[in-house]
Motif scaffolding. Structure first.
Motif, PDB file in Angstrom:
ATOM      1  N   ARG A  23       0.780  -1.209   0.000  1.00  0.00           N
ATOM      2  CA  ARG A  23       0.038   0.042   0.129  1.00  0.00           C
ATOM      3  C   ARG A  23       0.954   1.294  -0.026  1.00  0.00           C
ATOM      4  N   ARG A  24       0.480   2.102  -0.642  1.00  0.00           N
ATOM      5  CA  ARG A  24       1.015   3.577  -0.904  1.00  0.00           C
ATOM      6  C   ARG A  24      -0.030   4.451  -0.451  1.00  0.00           C
ATOM      7  N   THR A  25       0.289   5.393   0.298  1.00  0.00           N
ATOM      8  CA  THR A  25      -0.698   6.344   0.832  1.00  0.00           C
ATOM      9  C   THR A  25       0.083   7.720   0.706  1.00  0.00           C
ATOM     10  N   VAL A  26      -0.413   8.711   0.039  1.00  0.00           N
ATOM     11  CA  VAL A  26      -0.037  10.058   0.107  1.00  0.00           C
ATOM     12  C   VAL A  26      -0.862  10.965   0.327  1.00  0.00           C
ATOM     13  N   GLU A  27      -0.847  11.964   1.281  1.00  0.00           N
ATOM     14  CA  GLU A  27      -1.824  13.174   1.616  1.00  0.00           C
ATOM     15  C   GLU A  27      -1.272  14.429   1.464  1.00  0.00           C
ATOM     16  N   LEU A  28      -1.812  15.125   0.455  1.00  0.00           N
ATOM     17  CA  LEU A  28      -1.252  16.515  -0.155  1.00  0.00           C
ATOM     18  C   LEU A  28      -2.122  17.230   0.649  1.00  0.00           C
ATOM     19  N   VAL A  29      -1.528  18.438   1.312  1.00  0.00           N
ATOM     20  CA  VAL A  29      -2.303  19.480   2.071  1.00  0.00           C
ATOM     21  C   VAL A  29      -2.746  20.486   1.038  1.00  0.00           C
ATOM     22  N   LEU A  30      -3.930  20.768   0.902  1.00  0.00           N
ATOM     23  CA  LEU A  30      -4.509  21.737  -0.180  1.00  0.00           C
ATOM     24  C   LEU A  30      -3.916  23.102  -0.117  1.00  0.00           C
ATOM     25  N   ALA A  31      -3.460  23.592   1.063  1.00  0.00           N
ATOM     26  CA  ALA A  31      -2.920  24.883   1.203  1.00  0.00           C
ATOM     27  C   ALA A  31      -1.515  24.962   0.601  1.00  0.00           C
ATOM     28  N   LYS A  32      -0.942  23.840   0.025  1.00  0.00           N
ATOM     29  CA  LYS A  32       0.372  23.586  -0.299  1.00  0.00           C
ATOM     30  C   LYS A  32       0.361  23.542  -1.980  1.00  0.00           C
ATOM     31  N   CYS A  33      -0.768  23.073  -2.415  1.00  0.00           N
ATOM     32  CA  CYS A  33      -0.857  22.724  -3.807  1.00  0.00           C
ATOM     33  C   CYS A  33      -0.554  23.930  -4.643  1.00  0.00           C
ATOM     34  N   GLU A  34       0.263  23.905  -5.601  1.00  0.00           N
ATOM     35  CA  GLU A  34       0.663  25.059  -6.420  1.00  0.00           C
ATOM     36  C   GLU A  34       0.237  24.985  -7.866  1.00  0.00           C
ATOM     37  N   GLY A  35       0.116  23.731  -8.279  1.00  0.00           N
ATOM     38  CA  GLY A  35      -0.226  23.423  -9.536  1.00  0.00           C
ATOM     39  C   GLY A  35      -0.890  21.912  -9.652  1.00  0.00           C
ATOM     40  N   ILE A  36      -1.843  21.781 -10.609  1.00  0.00           N
ATOM     41  CA  ILE A  36      -2.463  20.607 -10.773  1.00  0.00           C
ATOM     42  C   ILE A  36      -2.670  20.614 -12.385  1.00  0.00           C
ATOM     43  N   GLN A  37      -2.142  19.187 -12.945  1.00  0.00           N
ATOM     44  CA  GLN A  37      -2.304  19.300 -14.478  1.00  0.00           C
ATOM     45  C   GLN A  37      -2.851  17.832 -14.516  1.00  0.00           C
ATOM     46  N   VAL A  38      -3.543  18.053 -15.770  1.00  0.00           N
ATOM     47  CA  VAL A  38      -4.352  16.703 -16.355  1.00  0.00           C
ATOM     48  C   VAL A  38      -3.753  16.167 -17.504  1.00  0.00           C
ATOM     49  N   VAL A  39      -3.307  14.827 -17.542  1.00  0.00           N
ATOM     50  CA  VAL A  39      -2.707  14.501 -18.724  1.00  0.00           C
ATOM     51  C   VAL A  39      -3.629  13.220 -19.312  1.00  0.00           C
ATOM     52  N   GLN A  40      -4.200  13.447 -20.593  1.00  0.00           N
ATOM     53  CA  GLN A  40      -4.935  12.388 -21.147  1.00  0.00           C
ATOM     54  C   GLN A  40      -4.999  12.166 -22.584  1.00  0.00           C
ATOM     55  N   GLY A  41      -4.611  11.165 -22.838  1.00  0.00           N
ATOM     56  CA  GLY A  41      -4.403  10.776 -24.321  1.00  0.00           C
ATOM     57  C   GLY A  41      -5.656  10.435 -24.842  1.00  0.00           C
ATOM     58  N   VAL A  42      -5.540  10.040 -26.225  1.00  0.00           N
ATOM     59  CA  VAL A  42      -6.722   9.619 -26.902  1.00  0.00           C
ATOM     60  C   VAL A  42      -7.758   8.408 -26.162  1.00  0.00           C
ATOM     61  N   LEU A  43      -7.094   7.383 -25.826  1.00  0.00           N
ATOM     62  CA  LEU A  43      -7.754   6.415 -25.066  1.00  0.00           C
ATOM     63  C   LEU A  43      -8.444   6.732 -23.813  1.00  0.00           C
ATOM     64  N   GLY A  44      -7.556   7.688 -23.005  1.00  0.00           N
ATOM     65  CA  GLY A  44      -7.963   8.147 -21.972  1.00  0.00           C
ATOM     66  C   GLY A  44      -9.285   9.114 -22.137  1.00  0.00           C
ATOM     67  N   ARG A  45      -9.384   9.866 -23.049  1.00  0.00           N
ATOM     68  CA  ARG A  45     -10.609  10.595 -23.669  1.00  0.00           C
ATOM     69  C   ARG A  45     -11.732   9.775 -24.033  1.00  0.00           C
ATOM     70  N   ILE A  46     -11.343   8.527 -24.490  1.00  0.00           N
ATOM     71  CA  ILE A  46     -12.503   7.640 -25.109  1.00  0.00           C
ATOM     72  C   ILE A  46     -13.217   6.918 -23.910  1.00  0.00           C
ATOM     73  N   PHE A  47     -12.206   6.350 -23.026  1.00  0.00           N
ATOM     74  CA  PHE A  47     -12.682   5.725 -21.850  1.00  0.00           C
ATOM     75  C   PHE A  47     -12.755   6.455 -20.499  1.00  0.00           C
TER      76      PHE A  47
END
Length: 85
Positions: A23-47
């Motif tokens: 198990r890997r658990t990550v907790e990110l504090v919202l106040a420290k989030c600087e950037g959020i990026q979405v990467v989505q290819g063709v199959l990702g867009r379809i599905f």
């Protein structure tokens, strides 16, 4: 979404748990989030899946095979906006 993965957003943090046997658990504090990026290819867009890249301070975390990644990004941004009010 990967089998055994949990992605959650609270009013203070983003919680991501991955793995079935190990198990890997990550907790990110919202106040420290600087950037959020979405990467989505063709199959990702379809599905309806993609990757989320979150930058906090000097760390960059990438989460793969997230279902509805733009909804997830929007939910993170909404919680960040609410926490700053």
């Amino acid at each position: 979404m990967k089998i055994g993965s949990v992605y959650a957003i609270t009013n203070k943090r983003v919680v991501i748990k991955t793995g079935v046997i190990s198990r890997r658990t990550v907790e990110l504090v919202l106040a420290k989030c600087e950037g959020i990026q979405v990467v989505q290819g063709v199959l990702g867009r379809i599905f309806g899946y993609g990757s989320i890249v979150v930058t906090t301070g000097g760390a960059t975390n990438c989460y793969y095979c997230v279902a509805h990644p733009f909804w997830f990004k929007r939910a993170i941004n909404e919680q960040i906006a609410l926490s700053r009010m």
